[in-house]
Design a protein around this motif. Structure first.
Motif, mmCIF file in Angstrom:
data_model
loop_
_atom_site.group_PDB
_atom_site.id
_atom_site.type_symbol
_atom_site.label_atom_id
_atom_site.label_comp_id
_atom_site.label_asym_id
_atom_site.label_seq_id
_atom_site.Cartn_x
_atom_site.Cartn_y
_atom_site.Cartn_z
ATOM 1 N N ASN A 165 6.708 15.107 -4.240
ATOM 2 C CA ASN A 165 7.800 14.223 -3.844
ATOM 3 C C ASN A 165 7.219 13.073 -3.022
ATOM 4 O O ASN A 165 6.810 13.278 -1.875
ATOM 5 C CB ASN A 165 8.830 15.019 -3.033
ATOM 6 N N ASP A 166 7.204 11.887 -3.593
ATOM 7 C CA ASP A 166 6.591 10.740 -2.921
ATOM 8 C C ASP A 166 7.218 10.462 -1.555
ATOM 9 O O ASP A 166 6.544 10.047 -0.624
ATOM 10 C CB ASP A 166 6.691 9.484 -3.791
ATOM 11 N N ALA A 167 8.501 10.710 -1.422
ATOM 12 C CA ALA A 167 9.191 10.446 -0.162
ATOM 13 C C ALA A 167 8.830 11.467 0.917
ATOM 14 O O ALA A 167 9.133 11.262 2.082
ATOM 15 C CB ALA A 167 10.698 10.434 -0.384
ATOM 16 N N ALA A 168 8.172 12.563 0.545
ATOM 17 C CA ALA A 168 7.804 13.609 1.499
ATOM 18 C C ALA A 168 6.400 13.403 2.069
ATOM 19 O O ALA A 168 5.878 14.270 2.765
ATOM 20 C CB ALA A 168 7.899 14.971 0.823
ATOM 21 N N ASP A 205 8.912 0.358 -0.036
ATOM 22 C CA ASP A 205 9.248 1.622 0.627
ATOM 23 C C ASP A 205 8.094 2.607 0.466
ATOM 24 O O ASP A 205 7.187 2.423 -0.337
ATOM 25 C CB ASP A 205 10.559 2.191 0.095
ATOM 26 N N GLU A 206 8.149 3.647 1.272
ATOM 27 C CA GLU A 206 7.071 4.619 1.316
ATOM 28 C C GLU A 206 6.812 5.288 -0.028
ATOM 29 O O GLU A 206 5.664 5.446 -0.449
ATOM 30 C CB GLU A 206 7.390 5.674 2.379
ATOM 31 N N ALA A 207 7.861 5.685 -0.717
ATOM 32 C CA ALA A 207 7.698 6.376 -1.998
ATOM 33 C C ALA A 207 6.944 5.503 -3.001
ATOM 34 O O ALA A 207 6.085 5.990 -3.737
ATOM 35 C CB ALA A 207 9.052 6.794 -2.552
ATOM 36 N N THR A 208 7.239 4.215 -3.010
ATOM 37 C CA THR A 208 6.552 3.304 -3.920
ATOM 38 C C THR A 208 5.080 3.172 -3.539
ATOM 39 O O THR A 208 4.194 3.192 -4.405
ATOM 40 C CB THR A 208 7.234 1.914 -3.908
ATOM 41 N N VAL A 234 3.291 5.404 -1.981
ATOM 42 C CA VAL A 234 2.630 6.666 -2.327
ATOM 43 C C VAL A 234 2.333 6.706 -3.826
ATOM 44 O O VAL A 234 1.233 7.080 -4.237
ATOM 45 C CB VAL A 234 3.488 7.880 -1.895
ATOM 46 N N ALA A 235 3.291 6.308 -4.631
ATOM 47 C CA ALA A 235 3.081 6.302 -6.087
ATOM 48 C C ALA A 235 1.923 5.372 -6.460
ATOM 49 O O ALA A 235 1.073 5.725 -7.281
ATOM 50 C CB ALA A 235 4.360 5.879 -6.799
ATOM 51 N N ARG A 236 1.874 4.207 -5.845
ATOM 52 C CA ARG A 236 0.779 3.269 -6.131
ATOM 53 C C ARG A 236 -0.556 3.811 -5.624
ATOM 54 O O ARG A 236 -1.587 3.651 -6.284
ATOM 55 C CB ARG A 236 1.075 1.903 -5.508
ATOM 56 N N ALA A 237 -0.537 4.433 -4.437
ATOM 57 C CA ALA A 237 -1.769 5.003 -3.893
ATOM 58 C C ALA A 237 -2.260 6.141 -4.787
ATOM 59 O O ALA A 237 -3.468 6.289 -4.999
ATOM 60 C CB ALA A 237 -1.538 5.495 -2.465
ATOM 61 N N ARG A 238 -1.339 6.930 -5.345
ATOM 62 C CA ARG A 238 -1.716 8.000 -6.256
ATOM 63 C C ARG A 238 -2.433 7.434 -7.472
ATOM 64 O O ARG A 238 -3.326 8.061 -8.035
ATOM 65 C CB ARG A 238 -0.486 8.789 -6.697
ATOM 66 N N ASP A 239 -2.040 6.210 -7.873
ATOM 67 C CA ASP A 239 -2.711 5.539 -8.986
ATOM 68 C C ASP A 239 -4.003 4.861 -8.532
ATOM 69 O O ASP A 239 -4.553 4.027 -9.232
ATOM 70 C CB ASP A 239 -1.764 4.503 -9.618
ATOM 71 N N ARG A 240 -4.428 5.224 -7.313
ATOM 72 C CA ARG A 240 -5.689 4.763 -6.705
ATOM 73 C C ARG A 240 -5.685 3.275 -6.351
ATOM 74 O O ARG A 240 -6.690 2.579 -6.487
ATOM 75 C CB ARG A 240 -6.890 5.109 -7.580
ATOM 76 N N ASP A 241 -4.540 2.807 -5.828
ATOM 77 C CA ASP A 241 -4.440 1.452 -5.287
ATOM 78 C C ASP A 241 -4.800 1.526 -3.801
ATOM 79 O O ASP A 241 -4.005 1.990 -2.989
ATOM 80 C CB ASP A 241 -3.024 0.909 -5.470
ATOM 81 N N PRO A 242 -6.008 1.086 -3.434
ATOM 82 C CA PRO A 242 -6.449 1.221 -2.040
ATOM 83 C C PRO A 242 -5.597 0.425 -1.052
ATOM 84 O O PRO A 242 -5.414 0.851 0.084
ATOM 85 C CB PRO A 242 -7.896 0.731 -2.041
ATOM 86 N N ALA A 243 -5.059 -0.703 -1.455
ATOM 87 C CA ALA A 243 -4.238 -1.506 -0.543
ATOM 88 C C ALA A 243 -2.961 -0.750 -0.170
ATOM 89 O O ALA A 243 -2.527 -0.782 0.987
ATOM 90 C CB ALA A 243 -3.891 -2.849 -1.170
ATOM 91 N N SER A 244 -2.373 -0.052 -1.119
ATOM 92 C CA SER A 244 -1.170 0.736 -0.837
ATOM 93 C C SER A 244 -1.494 1.884 0.109
ATOM 94 O O SER A 244 -0.751 2.162 1.058
ATOM 95 C CB SER A 244 -0.570 1.286 -2.124
ATOM 96 N N TRP A 262 -5.862 11.230 0.783
ATOM 97 C CA TRP A 262 -6.373 10.417 -0.329
ATOM 98 C C TRP A 262 -6.799 11.318 -1.488
ATOM 99 O O TRP A 262 -6.473 11.077 -2.644
ATOM 100 C CB TRP A 262 -7.534 9.551 0.145
ATOM 101 N N ARG A 263 -7.527 12.393 -1.136
ATOM 102 C CA ARG A 263 -8.030 13.299 -2.170
ATOM 103 C C ARG A 263 -6.905 14.077 -2.849
ATOM 104 O O ARG A 263 -6.999 14.383 -4.033
ATOM 105 C CB ARG A 263 -9.017 14.289 -1.565
ATOM 106 N N ARG A 264 -5.868 14.421 -2.085
ATOM 107 C CA ARG A 264 -4.830 15.315 -2.611
ATOM 108 C C ARG A 264 -3.543 14.595 -3.002
ATOM 109 O O ARG A 264 -2.554 15.248 -3.320
ATOM 110 C CB ARG A 264 -4.552 16.401 -1.585
ATOM 111 N N LEU A 265 -3.547 13.278 -3.008
ATOM 112 C CA LEU A 265 -2.348 12.530 -3.410
ATOM 113 C C LEU A 265 -1.756 13.005 -4.737
ATOM 114 O O LEU A 265 -0.532 13.117 -4.848
ATOM 115 C CB LEU A 265 -2.643 11.030 -3.488
ATOM 116 N N PRO A 266 -2.570 13.300 -5.737
ATOM 117 C CA PRO A 266 -1.986 13.752 -7.005
ATOM 118 C C PRO A 266 -1.179 15.047 -6.875
ATOM 119 O O PRO A 266 -0.322 15.331 -7.703
ATOM 120 C CB PRO A 266 -3.201 13.964 -7.910
#
Length: 185
Positions: free
Chosen positions: A74-77, A12-15, A17-27, A66-70
């Motif tokens: 709300n990951d779902a937003a 799902d999107e929230a997951t 986003v959380a992974r991308a915030r941890d700098r997972d480029p594939a997510s 990408w720069r402002r993910l942190p």
């Protein structure tokens, strides 16, 4: 796609986003793929068919994301945040120049009937011209509601106003567009 990427597509999107915030480029890549066409289309329509400019702003929107993910609380937003970012970037550009709009891109010729095709083309040209005449904030609200299916509340958040103001802008836009489109009803 590799097996790992296939598994990511199903998340799902929230997951994502959380992974991308941890700098997972594939997510993040999957998030871009999910929203790329919608964000580009919004930019294209808000910027009145300026495809190069729309591509640039859509790309800037994802670079900003990408720069402002942190900063996203709300990951779902995430989707709403993207729309708000793209809308604000487009409004900034529109404040600097006179608007023009073309919606014809998504409307194929009408079933091969030349008369119907000509009528559809004329109607789309009239609608595009009418959209050009709307103030940028009205055009943004109308596009976000009628083309992108966003709620009044979400549009209000995207453009920084109240749902009541959004309703008013959309009502005025609809009235103006309905008047222009009378010959095609």
């Amino acid at each position: 796609m590799s097996g790992g990427t296939t598994a990511l597509v199903e998340l799902d999107e929230a997951t994502l986003v959380a992974r991308a915030r941890d700098r997972d480029p594939a997510s993040f890549e999957l998030l871009v793929r999910r929203y790329q066409r919608r964000i580009y289309t919004l930019c294209l329509r808000m910027l009145n068919g300026a495809s190069g400019e729309a591509e640039d702003i859509a790309q800037e929107t994802f670079v900003t994301a990408w720069r402002r993910l942190p900063e996203i609380q709300n990951d779902a937003a995430f989707g709403g945040w993207l729309y708000r970012t793209a809308t604000n970037k487009c409004l900034t550009v529109l404040q600097r120049r006179r608007p023009t709009v073309d919606l014809d891109e998504d409307h194929p010729a009408a079933d091969g009937d030349p008369a119907r095709t000509a009528g559809t083309s004329a109607a789309m040209s009239a609608l595009s011209e009418a959209l050009r005449q709307l103030p940028p904030q009205q055009r943004a609200c109308w596009l976000l509601r009628e083309v992108h299916g966003r709620s009044y509340h979400e549009i209000a958040e995207l453009v920084g106003t109240t749902p009541t103001a959004v309703r008013g802008r959309i009502a005025r836009a609809r009235a103006e567009l309905a008047e222009v489109m009378k010959p095609w009803r």
